[in-house]
Design a protein around this motif. Structure first.
Motif, PDB file in Angstrom:
ATOM      1  N   PHE A   1       0.844  -1.194   0.000  1.00 10.45           N
ATOM      2  CA  PHE A   1       0.000   0.000   0.000  1.00 10.45           C
ATOM      3  C   PHE A   1       0.883   1.248   0.000  1.00 10.45           C
ATOM      4  CE2 PHE A   1      -2.836  -3.102   2.152  1.00 10.45           C
ATOM      5  CZ  PHE A   1      -3.862  -3.086   1.224  1.00 10.45           C
ATOM      6  N   PRO A   2       0.385   2.356  -0.540  1.00 13.14           N
ATOM      7  CA  PRO A   2       1.172   3.591  -0.583  1.00 13.14           C
ATOM      8  C   PRO A   2       1.010   4.440   0.676  1.00 13.14           C
ATOM      9  CG  PRO A   2      -0.848   3.904  -1.808  1.00 13.14           C
ATOM     10  CD  PRO A   2      -0.842   2.467  -1.325  1.00 13.14           C
ATOM     11  N   ASP A   3       0.751   3.804   1.822  1.00 14.75           N
ATOM     12  CA  ASP A   3       0.440   4.560   3.040  1.00 14.75           C
ATOM     13  C   ASP A   3       1.627   4.769   3.966  1.00 14.75           C
ATOM     14  OD1 ASP A   3       0.809   2.014   4.028  1.00 14.75           O
ATOM     15  OD2 ASP A   3      -1.228   1.783   4.782  1.00 14.75           O
ATOM     16  N   GLY A   4       2.796   4.285   3.582  1.00 11.14           N
ATOM     17  CA  GLY A   4       3.983   4.474   4.414  1.00 11.14           C
ATOM     18  C   GLY A   4       4.152   3.430   5.500  1.00 11.14           C
TER      19      GLY A   4
ATOM     20  N   ALA B   1     -13.537   1.663  -1.449  1.00  8.79           N
ATOM     21  CA  ALA B   1     -12.182   1.912  -0.957  1.00  8.79           C
ATOM     22  C   ALA B   1     -11.425   0.615  -0.700  1.00  8.79           C
ATOM     23  CB  ALA B   1     -12.233   2.727   0.343  1.00  8.79           C
ATOM     24  N   TRP B   2     -12.125  -0.486  -0.638  1.00  8.51           N
ATOM     25  CA  TRP B   2     -11.583  -1.789  -0.232  1.00  8.51           C
ATOM     26  C   TRP B   2     -10.636  -2.370  -1.277  1.00  8.51           C
ATOM     27  CZ3 TRP B   2     -13.930  -6.839  -1.761  1.00  8.51           C
ATOM     28  CH2 TRP B   2     -13.476  -7.906  -0.998  1.00  8.51           C
ATOM     29  N   VAL B   3      -9.493  -2.858  -0.815  1.00 11.88           N
ATOM     30  CA  VAL B   3      -8.548  -3.596  -1.641  1.00 11.88           C
ATOM     31  C   VAL B   3      -8.463  -5.002  -1.036  1.00 11.88           C
ATOM     32  CG1 VAL B   3      -6.157  -3.769  -2.432  1.00 11.88           C
ATOM     33  CG2 VAL B   3      -7.228  -1.520  -2.197  1.00 11.88           C
ATOM     34  N   PRO B   4      -9.116  -5.990  -1.656  1.00 11.80           N
ATOM     35  CA  PRO B   4      -9.109  -7.335  -1.068  1.00 11.80           C
ATOM     36  C   PRO B   4      -7.712  -7.946  -1.115  1.00 11.80           C
ATOM     37  CG  PRO B   4     -10.177  -7.366  -3.214  1.00 11.80           C
ATOM     38  CD  PRO B   4      -9.874  -5.931  -2.902  1.00 11.80           C
ATOM     39  N   HIS B   5      -7.252  -8.406   0.054  1.00 12.16           N
ATOM     40  CA  HIS B   5      -5.876  -8.904   0.131  1.00 12.16           C
ATOM     41  C   HIS B   5      -5.687  -9.812   1.337  1.00 12.16           C
ATOM     42  CE1 HIS B   5      -5.874  -5.543   2.937  1.00 12.16           C
ATOM     43  NE2 HIS B   5      -4.836  -6.123   3.515  1.00 12.16           N
ATOM     44  N   CYS B   6      -4.615 -10.572   1.292  1.00 13.95           N
ATOM     45  CA  CYS B   6      -4.146 -11.401   2.402  1.00 13.95           C
ATOM     46  C   CYS B   6      -2.781 -10.845   2.807  1.00 13.95           C
ATOM     47  CB  CYS B   6      -4.033 -12.853   1.955  1.00 13.95           C
ATOM     48  SG  CYS B   6      -3.322 -13.951   3.198  1.00 13.95           S
ATOM     49  N   THR B   7      -2.715 -10.303   4.016  1.00  9.78           N
ATOM     50  CA  THR B   7      -1.474  -9.682   4.480  1.00  9.78           C
ATOM     51  C   THR B   7      -0.402 -10.735   4.742  1.00  9.78           C
ATOM     52  OG1 THR B   7      -2.738  -7.881   5.464  1.00  9.78           O
ATOM     53  CG2 THR B   7      -0.480  -8.180   6.255  1.00  9.78           C
ATOM     54  N   LEU B   8       0.798 -10.448   4.264  1.00  5.86           N
ATOM     55  CA  LEU B   8       1.946 -11.327   4.498  1.00  5.86           C
ATOM     56  C   LEU B   8       2.864 -10.762   5.581  1.00  5.86           C
ATOM     57  CD1 LEU B   8       2.855 -12.122   0.788  1.00  5.86           C
ATOM     58  CD2 LEU B   8       1.603 -13.582   2.400  1.00  5.86           C
ATOM     59  N   ALA B   9       3.075  -9.451   5.555  1.00  9.25           N
ATOM     60  CA  ALA B   9       3.968  -8.781   6.516  1.00  9.25           C
ATOM     61  C   ALA B   9       3.568  -7.319   6.588  1.00  9.25           C
ATOM     62  CB  ALA B   9       5.422  -8.921   6.072  1.00  9.25           C
ATOM     63  N   GLN B  10       3.819  -6.698   7.725  1.00 10.01           N
ATOM     64  CA  GLN B  10       3.478  -5.278   7.854  1.00 10.01           C
ATOM     65  C   GLN B  10       4.489  -4.556   8.724  1.00 10.01           C
ATOM     66  OE1 GLN B  10      -0.426  -6.478   9.336  1.00 10.01           O
ATOM     67  NE2 GLN B  10      -0.061  -5.215  11.137  1.00 10.01           N
TER      68      GLN B  10
ATOM     69  N   GLN C   1      13.237  -4.063   3.787  1.00  6.59           N
ATOM     70  CA  GLN C   1      12.525  -5.324   3.993  1.00  6.59           C
ATOM     71  C   GLN C   1      11.463  -5.555   2.921  1.00  6.59           C
ATOM     72  OE1 GLN C   1      11.355  -4.509   8.049  1.00  6.59           O
ATOM     73  NE2 GLN C   1      12.775  -6.059   8.853  1.00  6.59           N
ATOM     74  N   VAL C   2      10.808  -4.498   2.474  1.00  2.36           N
ATOM     75  CA  VAL C   2       9.840  -4.628   1.380  1.00  2.36           C
ATOM     76  C   VAL C   2      10.555  -5.147   0.132  1.00  2.36           C
ATOM     77  CG1 VAL C   2       8.304  -3.379  -0.196  1.00  2.36           C
ATOM     78  CG2 VAL C   2       8.234  -2.888   2.254  1.00  2.36           C
ATOM     79  N   ALA C   3      11.695  -4.557  -0.198  1.00  2.00           N
ATOM     80  CA  ALA C   3      12.464  -4.998  -1.367  1.00  2.00           C
ATOM     81  C   ALA C   3      12.906  -6.446  -1.215  1.00  2.00           C
ATOM     82  CB  ALA C   3      13.671  -4.085  -1.575  1.00  2.00           C
TER      83      ALA C   3
END
Length: 175
Positions: A80-83, A123-132, A138-140
């Motif tokens: 997500f682009p939310d930082g 607004a919903w983006v359906p997803h399964c979170t892997l890491a946050q 770490q994203v890379a």
């Protein structure tokens, strides 16, 4: 914390998500499995709020029994682009999935205390979170560890409301 209306996956799909969690961990990326000590179940969230009252749960239970819940295709790897640097498997947003999402929000409308805007229709983006809460590095590393991505077909094994404080699940539907 909050109550989350979540869709849970069949055993095969859940195992495939857990393999991705393990690949992230092996790459030095803290996945949800490492942060929640494997208590956390892979899922897709339909709604989130401070509280989903019992009357709304009963109505959801009734309506979910009437809905055709489609299989989910976890098809994309994204953030997500939310930082906050969340890494997720995005679900294909087809008309059947949108119909289920819309139906549950029709039941919940005006009844959830403190609904989270990012889960509302439109607004919903359906997803399964892997890491946050990852660093940019770490994203890379997470993308590098998971690519190329093989899509996961996930049959729905149940729908429940998870108390995000305790992890306790009130199942509204099981298959």
């Amino acid at each position: 914390m909050a109550d989350a209306l979540q869709v849970f996956f069949d055993d095969r799909a859940e195992a495939e998500v857990r393999v991705r969690w393990e690949r992230l961990t092996a790459a030095g990326v803290p996945s949800l499995a490492t942060r929640t000590h494997r208590r956390h179940r892979p899922h897709l969230s339909l709604a989130l709020g401070l509280a989903i009252p019992q009357k709304a749960r009963a109505d959801l239970r009734r309506d979910l029994a009437l809905l055709a819940l489609p299989d989910l295709w976890l098809y994309t790897l994204g953030t997500f682009p939310d930082g906050q640097h969340t890494l997720f498997l995005g679900a294909v947003t087809d008309t059947e999935l949108l119909a289920v999402h819309s139906a549950v929000h029709d039941v919940l409308a005006g009844r959830v205390r403190g609904p989270a805007g990012q889960y509302l229709p439109g607004a919903w983006v359906p997803h399964c979170t892997l890491a946050q809460d990852l660093t940019v590095e770490q994203v890379a590393a997470g993308f590098a560890a998971l690519l190329p991505l093989r899509p996961i077909r996930a049959a729905v094994s149940g729908v429940g409301i998870t108390d995000t404080r305790t992890g306790e699940i009130d199942f509204l539907l099981t298959r």
